[in-house]
Scaffold this active site. Structure first.
Site, short mmCIF file in Angstrom:
data_model
loop_
_atom_site.label_atom_id
_atom_site.label_comp_id
_atom_site.label_asym_id
_atom_site.label_seq_id
_atom_site.Cartn_x
_atom_site.Cartn_y
_atom_site.Cartn_z
N ASP A 209 -59.23 -49.54 -78.90
CA ASP A 209 -57.83 -49.38 -78.48
C ASP A 209 -56.93 -49.42 -79.70
O ASP A 209 -57.40 -49.63 -80.82
CB ASP A 209 -57.44 -50.46 -77.46
CG ASP A 209 -56.45 -49.95 -76.42
OD1 ASP A 209 -55.54 -49.17 -76.79
OD2 ASP A 209 -56.57 -50.36 -75.24
N PHE A 237 -57.97 -42.76 -80.23
CA PHE A 237 -59.11 -41.98 -79.73
C PHE A 237 -58.90 -40.47 -79.82
O PHE A 237 -59.81 -39.70 -79.54
CB PHE A 237 -59.54 -42.39 -78.32
CG PHE A 237 -58.45 -42.46 -77.26
CD1 PHE A 237 -57.61 -41.40 -76.99
CD2 PHE A 237 -58.32 -43.61 -76.50
CE1 PHE A 237 -56.66 -41.46 -76.00
CE2 PHE A 237 -57.36 -43.69 -75.49
CZ PHE A 237 -56.53 -42.60 -75.24
N HIS A 255 -56.40 -39.58 -66.84
CA HIS A 255 -55.28 -39.07 -66.05
C HIS A 255 -53.95 -39.11 -66.81
O HIS A 255 -52.96 -38.53 -66.34
CB HIS A 255 -55.17 -39.81 -64.71
CG HIS A 255 -54.73 -41.24 -64.79
ND1 HIS A 255 -54.29 -41.93 -63.69
CD2 HIS A 255 -54.66 -42.13 -65.82
CE1 HIS A 255 -53.97 -43.16 -64.03
NE2 HIS A 255 -54.19 -43.30 -65.31
#
Length: 347
Positions: A209, A237, A255
């Site tokens: 993260d 990422f 999403h």
């Protein structure tokens, strides 16, 4: 306040509207949400954490206008967030005591603040977005600013852990045989990763993260007693390779982004796992024939707030997986509002 007029007992099919009362009940949703957000901001539930108070005294302690304060209390009673005791004093209901009192393990106030200050204002642009205008709530990264604010970040992440705990438990119930290492992409404080290693002692996990998450991650995994088996790797990422592992998990990640970025992330996952390795994706995935209202609303959340995201169907995801060299294995419901899809790398 929500209308108390019932449409039960009519011949109207379930899910359709019988009259103006039903329409107005939907329209009142903004007002009921506003009552909740205001009560949280004023500290109503914190004031009642130690027990019931005379409603007049509560209004005085909150230092708010008497008539409006009276009506706020009455609205909270009507919403089932407060209740009266035998003396007529008001107190938190069990749900309010658990989820709305700051400092508790199940407090979700940070998420409510996010809804109030970030997500719901973005919905003001829904009409424009549907007409093809605007750029959504964020031009590039919907989480960069949120994670950069320590106070808001920590409250939001704590609330997310309350909400993702059931998902972690159910994800841990899947078959993890043949897997030793897992990467949770966008795994925040490591709550889901901790659930996996708690349930499967043979697993170790890495959360991948943004760098700003690491202090909150470190504190959380230490408190959960899994700091020796759940580790953090800082990175972006979209620009950095994912850590190598036997399995990669994308939880409520795809999403947030348009299709091109989703496919890129799946290809990055395929590059991170060996032949036969697994990639798991969970989101509020749309049922192609009868999508749940909450899932459709989640997709509209992405339209107004994210950088071009939306919900999608299993069939769409299967196509993206295939393009990344991954073969669909199965999908199943995960918690109340998500579906997890499992795939394997071809080899």
């Amino acid at each position: 306040m929500t209308s108390t007029i019932s449409t039960a007992g009519t011949d109207t099919p379930s899910g359709t509207l019988a009259g103006p009362e039903a329409v107005l009940r939907i329209a009142s949703g903004y007002r009921t949400a506003r009552v909740l957000f205001t009560a949280v901001e004023l500290g109503v539930f914190a004031r009642l954490a130690d027990g019931a108070l005379d409603p007049h005294l509560l209004v005085e302690q909150l230092e708010i206008e008497p008539i409006g304060g009276r009506d706020l209390v009455l609205a909270l009673l009507g919403l089932g967030l407060l209740e009266r005791d035998e003396r007529g004093h008001v107190r938190n209901t069990a749900a309010a005591a658990r989820f709305l009192v700051p400092g508790g393990d199940a407090h979700i106030g940070g998420f409510l603040t996010f809804l109030d200050r970030v997500l719901h204002p973005a919905w003001d642009g829904l009409t424009e977005r549907l007409r093809g205008g605007g750029a959504g709530g964020q031009a590039v990264d919907p989480f960069g600013e949120l994670y950069g604010e320590t106070g808001g970040r920590d409250g939001f992440l704590a609330a997310m852990d309350v909400l993702n705990a059931p998902i972690g438990e159910q994800l841990a119930g899947l078959d993890w045989s043949g897997i030793s290492t897992v990467v949770d992409v966008g795994g925040a404080r490591g709550n889901v990763a901790a659930a996996l290693v708690d349930a499967h002692p043979h697993l170790t996990a890495t959360v991948f993260d943004l760098p700003g998450i690491e202090p909150a991650f470190t504190a959380h995994v230490e408190a959960r007693g899994v700091a020796d088996r759940v580790h953090f790797r800082a990175g972006d990422f979209f620009t950095d390779p994912l850590p190598q592992a036997d399995a990669v998990v994308f939880g409520h990640v795809l999403h947030n982004w348009p299709e091109r970025e989703r496919v890129g992330l799946l290809r990055a996952a395929a590059a991170a796992v060996p032949a036969g390795g697994r990639v798991l994706v969970y989101d509020p995935i749309l049922d192609a024939t009868a999508p749940a209202l909450n899932t459709v609303l989640a997709s509209l959340n992405m339209l107004v707030w994210s950088a071009g995201g939306s919900e999608y169907t299993v069939a769409q995801l299967v196509r993206w997986l295939a393009g990344a060299g991954l073969s669909y294995v199965e999908h199943r419901l995960l918690g109340a509002g998500s579906t997890v899809v499992t795939a394997r790398k071809r080899g």
